[in-house]
Design a protein around this motif. Structure first.
Motif, PDB file in Angstrom:
ATOM      1  N   SER A  68       0.820  -1.379   0.162  1.00  0.00           N
ATOM      2  CA  SER A  68      -0.070   0.002   0.104  1.00  0.00           C
ATOM      3  C   SER A  68       0.687   1.208   0.042  1.00  0.00           C
ATOM      4  CB  SER A  68      -0.910  -0.028   1.202  1.00  0.00           C
ATOM      5  OG  SER A  68      -0.243  -0.013   2.457  1.00  0.00           O
ATOM      6  N   ILE A  74       8.333   1.017  -0.932  1.00  0.00           N
ATOM      7  CA  ILE A  74       8.899   0.072  -1.981  1.00  0.00           C
ATOM      8  C   ILE A  74       8.074  -0.781  -2.443  1.00  0.00           C
ATOM      9  CG2 ILE A  74      10.801  -1.648  -2.227  1.00  0.00           C
ATOM     10  CD1 ILE A  74      12.215  -0.392   0.258  1.00  0.00           C
ATOM     11  N   TYR A  93      13.438  -3.975  15.411  1.00  0.00           N
ATOM     12  CA  TYR A  93      13.544  -4.272  13.927  1.00  0.00           C
ATOM     13  C   TYR A  93      14.650  -5.177  13.536  1.00  0.00           C
ATOM     14  CZ  TYR A  93      14.196  -2.703   9.180  1.00  0.00           C
ATOM     15  OH  TYR A  93      14.312  -2.623   7.740  1.00  0.00           O
ATOM     16  N   ILE A 110      16.355   4.092   2.150  1.00  0.00           N
ATOM     17  CA  ILE A 110      15.809   4.218   1.092  1.00  0.00           C
ATOM     18  C   ILE A 110      14.803   5.195   1.397  1.00  0.00           C
ATOM     19  CG2 ILE A 110      14.182   3.161  -0.636  1.00  0.00           C
ATOM     20  CD1 ILE A 110      17.122   1.973  -0.382  1.00  0.00           C
ATOM     21  N   MET A 132      -0.972  -8.465   9.401  1.00  0.00           N
ATOM     22  CA  MET A 132      -0.072  -9.526   9.495  1.00  0.00           C
ATOM     23  C   MET A 132       0.065  -9.768  11.104  1.00  0.00           C
ATOM     24  SD  MET A 132       0.807 -11.235   6.872  1.00  0.00           S
ATOM     25  CE  MET A 132       0.474 -10.779   4.930  1.00  0.00           C
ATOM     26  N   ASN A 178       7.629  -8.122   2.028  1.00  0.00           N
ATOM     27  CA  ASN A 178       8.044  -7.043   2.239  1.00  0.00           C
ATOM     28  C   ASN A 178       7.511  -6.109   3.311  1.00  0.00           C
ATOM     29  OD1 ASN A 178       9.062  -4.275   0.765  1.00  0.00           O
ATOM     30  ND2 ASN A 178       6.592  -4.027   0.975  1.00  0.00           N
ATOM     31  N   ASN A 187       7.599   6.935   4.998  1.00  0.00           N
ATOM     32  CA  ASN A 187       7.954   6.451   6.369  1.00  0.00           C
ATOM     33  C   ASN A 187       9.385   6.299   6.956  1.00  0.00           C
ATOM     34  OD1 ASN A 187       5.171   6.016   6.770  1.00  0.00           O
ATOM     35  ND2 ASN A 187       5.013   3.786   6.575  1.00  0.00           N
ATOM     36  N   ARG A 208      -2.693  -3.422   5.378  1.00  0.00           N
ATOM     37  CA  ARG A 208      -3.949  -3.110   6.105  1.00  0.00           C
ATOM     38  C   ARG A 208      -4.813  -2.405   5.768  1.00  0.00           C
ATOM     39  NH1 ARG A 208      -1.082  -0.837  11.390  1.00  0.00           N
ATOM     40  NH2 ARG A 208       0.012   0.129   9.624  1.00  0.00           N
ATOM     41  N   THR A 209      -4.308  -1.007   5.103  1.00  0.00           N
ATOM     42  CA  THR A 209      -5.303  -0.021   4.810  1.00  0.00           C
ATOM     43  C   THR A 209      -6.065  -0.122   3.202  1.00  0.00           C
ATOM     44  OG1 THR A 209      -3.500   1.417   5.739  1.00  0.00           O
ATOM     45  CG2 THR A 209      -5.533   2.531   4.777  1.00  0.00           C
ATOM     46  N   THR A 217      11.591   6.210   1.403  1.00  0.00           N
ATOM     47  CA  THR A 217      10.178   5.862   1.381  1.00  0.00           C
ATOM     48  C   THR A 217       9.598   6.955   2.665  1.00  0.00           C
ATOM     49  OG1 THR A 217      10.278   4.098   3.228  1.00  0.00           O
ATOM     50  CG2 THR A 217      10.284   3.603   0.851  1.00  0.00           C
TER      51      THR A 217
HETATM   52  N1  LIG Z   1      12.881   2.547   3.561  1.00  0.00           N
HETATM   53  C1  LIG Z   1      14.219   2.109   4.177  1.00  0.00           C
HETATM   54  O1  LIG Z   1      14.965   2.937   4.300  1.00  0.00           O
HETATM   55  C2  LIG Z   1      14.583   0.513   4.196  1.00  0.00           C
HETATM   56  C3  LIG Z   1      13.466  -0.295   4.198  1.00  0.00           C
HETATM   57  N2  LIG Z   1      13.843  -1.679   4.056  1.00  0.00           N
HETATM   58  C4  LIG Z   1      12.722  -2.697   3.900  1.00  0.00           C
HETATM   59  O2  LIG Z   1      12.263  -2.557   2.733  1.00  0.00           O
HETATM   60  C5  LIG Z   1      10.689  -2.857   3.115  1.00  0.00           C
HETATM   61  C6  LIG Z   1       9.952  -1.928   2.723  1.00  0.00           C
HETATM   62  O3  LIG Z   1       9.939  -0.828   3.451  1.00  0.00           O
HETATM   63  P1  LIG Z   1       9.272   0.773   3.165  1.00  0.00           P
HETATM   64  O4  LIG Z   1       8.835   0.681   1.906  1.00  0.00           O
HETATM   65  O5  LIG Z   1      10.229   1.548   3.641  1.00  0.00           O
HETATM   66  O6  LIG Z   1       8.113   0.421   4.329  1.00  0.00           O
HETATM   67  P2  LIG Z   1       6.740   1.412   4.435  1.00  0.00           P
HETATM   68  O7  LIG Z   1       6.437   1.695   5.699  1.00  0.00           O
HETATM   69  O8  LIG Z   1       6.655   2.468   3.282  1.00  0.00           O
HETATM   70  O9  LIG Z   1       5.664   0.311   4.039  1.00  0.00           O
HETATM   71  C7  LIG Z   1       5.470  -0.914   4.924  1.00  0.00           C
HETATM   72  C8  LIG Z   1       4.159  -1.434   4.273  1.00  0.00           C
HETATM   73  O10 LIG Z   1       3.631  -2.529   5.163  1.00  0.00           O
HETATM   74  C9  LIG Z   1       2.413  -2.369   5.872  1.00  0.00           C
HETATM   75  N3  LIG Z   1       2.263  -2.685   6.698  1.00  0.00           N
HETATM   76  C10 LIG Z   1       2.535  -2.025   8.190  1.00  0.00           C
HETATM   77  N4  LIG Z   1       2.184  -2.722   9.042  1.00  0.00           N
HETATM   78  C11 LIG Z   1       1.462  -3.906   8.631  1.00  0.00           C
HETATM   79  C12 LIG Z   1       0.712  -4.962   9.306  1.00  0.00           C
HETATM   80  N5  LIG Z   1       0.481  -5.012  10.652  1.00  0.00           N
HETATM   81  N6  LIG Z   1       0.310  -6.059   8.692  1.00  0.00           N
HETATM   82  C13 LIG Z   1       0.163  -5.933   7.098  1.00  0.00           C
HETATM   83  N7  LIG Z   1       1.133  -4.885   6.616  1.00  0.00           N
HETATM   84  C14 LIG Z   1       1.573  -3.889   7.321  1.00  0.00           C
HETATM   85  C15 LIG Z   1       2.074  -0.883   5.227  1.00  0.00           C
HETATM   86  O11 LIG Z   1       0.610  -0.707   4.861  1.00  0.00           O
HETATM   87  P3  LIG Z   1      -0.452  -0.500   5.819  1.00  0.00           P
HETATM   88  O12 LIG Z   1      -0.065   0.611   6.777  1.00  0.00           O
HETATM   89  O13 LIG Z   1      -1.565  -0.015   5.001  1.00  0.00           O
HETATM   90  O14 LIG Z   1      -0.919  -1.701   6.733  1.00  0.00           O
HETATM   91  C16 LIG Z   1       2.983  -0.767   4.096  1.00  0.00           C
HETATM   92  O15 LIG Z   1       2.255  -1.300   3.023  1.00  0.00           O
HETATM   93  C17 LIG Z   1      10.511  -3.404   4.567  1.00  0.00           C
HETATM   94  O16 LIG Z   1      10.821  -4.726   4.650  1.00  0.00           O
HETATM   95  C18 LIG Z   1      11.776  -2.628   5.221  1.00  0.00           C
HETATM   96  O17 LIG Z   1      12.407  -3.584   6.295  1.00  0.00           O
HETATM   97  C19 LIG Z   1      15.109  -2.165   4.398  1.00  0.00           C
HETATM   98  C20 LIG Z   1      16.251  -1.114   4.245  1.00  0.00           C
HETATM   99  C21 LIG Z   1      15.840   0.429   4.503  1.00  0.00           C
END
Ligand SMILES: NC(=O)C1=CN([C@@H]2O[C@H](COP(=O)(O)OP(=O)(O)OC[C@H]3O[C@@H](n4cnc5c(N)ncnc54)[C@H](OP(=O)(O)O)[C@@H]3O)[C@@H](O)[C@H]2O)C=CC1
Ligand SMILES: CC(C)CCC[C@@H](C)[C@H]1CC[C@H]2[C@@H]3C(=O)C=C4C[C@@H](O)CC[C@]4(C)[C@H]3CC[C@]12C
Length: 291
Positions: free
Chosen positions: A26, A29, A166, A201, A76, A102, A205, A49-50, A203
């Protein structure tokens, strides 16, 4: 760099008509991966979730050319969700080619506060649900000689401050999925496991959570998402992104671990962190017991 950076022999047609699940799609990445896969004309099943955000992403995927796009919403934290999502793939497609794991749950960016319940919950969302998704999807992935792509982090290889819960979940993923990869090879199971070791990265958040306290500049999420898809399609063992930064840091870890640790500490602005910590407390009224 050669083995773990952007592969040259990738062809976008590799994804055409493939059936792909993307979790955490949602935003960030995951959302960008969905758009790339849509352009490549894959079938998509997205989850997060959203619901409102997923609806928008699905609509955009269809505009971009996805062969089909649908979603299942849920958290999740709910231990039944992994099976529900995989079942949806089985019901609609009768098979699966790629599982992209992811999503991550919310965690704080600060000194470890001693909250064990939070670590337990984060392990459920960031680690155990990945295991459960894999178990449910494995029969279909075996059938298609499919691929599992797991989003890890530099924080899954190197101890970095202020994200202890984390980091623990990412180290767990690295251990579990590298063990599984070995077993697949021993049992002649033709399912690939790609671990993505990412740096910072851009993003929404991530930037919101850490930009005030981290000196490093974030890398672009669009390019990152594309590299992840390439490395999964090419069945690479790992992706390092950005390749030079991650490659150098892992090399340094092997030859001078204390020096690497001090470099990483130097990358943080601890003063900023203290301010935000007080701010966070006054906003959320949560009383925690810092060490
Ligand atoms: N951004 C960075 O700097 C880095 C990211 N990563 C990894 O890359 C991946 C993506 O990161 P990034 O894009 O920044 O993350 P975001 O925070 O942008 O996205 C997280 C996603 O997970 C969903 N999510 C959150 N809580 C839950 C839950 N309880 N159940 C199901 N889904 C959930 C969110 O949607 P919703 O809230 O709608 O549920 C959203 O779609 C992750 O695995 C992260 O560890 C690794 C290194 C660096
Ligand atoms: C030595 C330096 C050049 C490199 C240091 C790299 C640091 C800054 C990078 C490496 C891994 C990155 C974290 C990560 O993996 C995922 C997330 C989740 C997100 O929601 C909030 C941001 C957070 C905690 C990232 C913060 C920045 C980290 C620590």
């Amino acid at each position: 760099y050669y083995f773990y950076s952007a592969p040259e022999n990738f062809n976008e047609e590799m994804l055409r008509g493939k059936r792909v699940i993307v979790t955490g799609a949602s935003s960030g990445i995951g959302e960008q991966m969905a758009y790339h896969l849509a352009r490549m004309e894959a079938h998509l099943l997205l989850t997060a979730r959203t619901e409102a955000k997923l609806q928008k992403v699905v609509r955009r995927c269809l505009e971009l050319g996805a062969a089909s796009a649908r979603y299942v919403s849920g958290s999740m934290e709910d231990t039944t969700l992994p099976d529900v999502v995989v079942q949806e793939a089985e019901n609609t497609w009768g098979g699966l080619d790629m599982l992209i794991l992811n999503h991550i749950g919310y965690s704080y960016f600060n000194y470890f506060d001693g909250d064990v319940e939070h670590v337990r919950k984060l392990l459920e969302i960031n680690f155990l649900s990945y295991v459960a998704m894999t178990v449910s999807a494995l029969p279909m992935l075996k059938e298609s000689d499919g691929s599992i792509v797991v989003l890890s982090s530099m924080a899954g290889r190197i101890g970095t401050p202020f994200i202890a819960p984390y980091t623990a979940t990412k180290f767990a993923l690295e251990g579990f999925f590298s063990s599984l990869r070995q077993e697949f090879i021993m049992e002649k199971v033709n399912v690939s496991v790609t671990l993505c070791v990412l740096g910072y990265i851009d993003t929404e958040n991530a930037v919101q959570a850490v930009s005030h306290a981290v000196r490093d500049k974030p890398a672009p999420k669009e390019e990152c998402a594309l590299e992840i898809i390439k490395s999964g399609a090419l069945r690479q063992r790992e992706l390092h992104y950005p390749p030079r930064l991650v490659g150098n840091l892992l090399l340094l870890q092997a030859i001078a671990p204390d020096f690497l640790d001090s470099l990483i500490r130097g990358n943080y602005k601890a003063e900023q962190l203290c301010l935000s910590r007080m701010h966070q407390k006054s906003v959320t009224h949560s009383i925690k017991h810092p060490f």
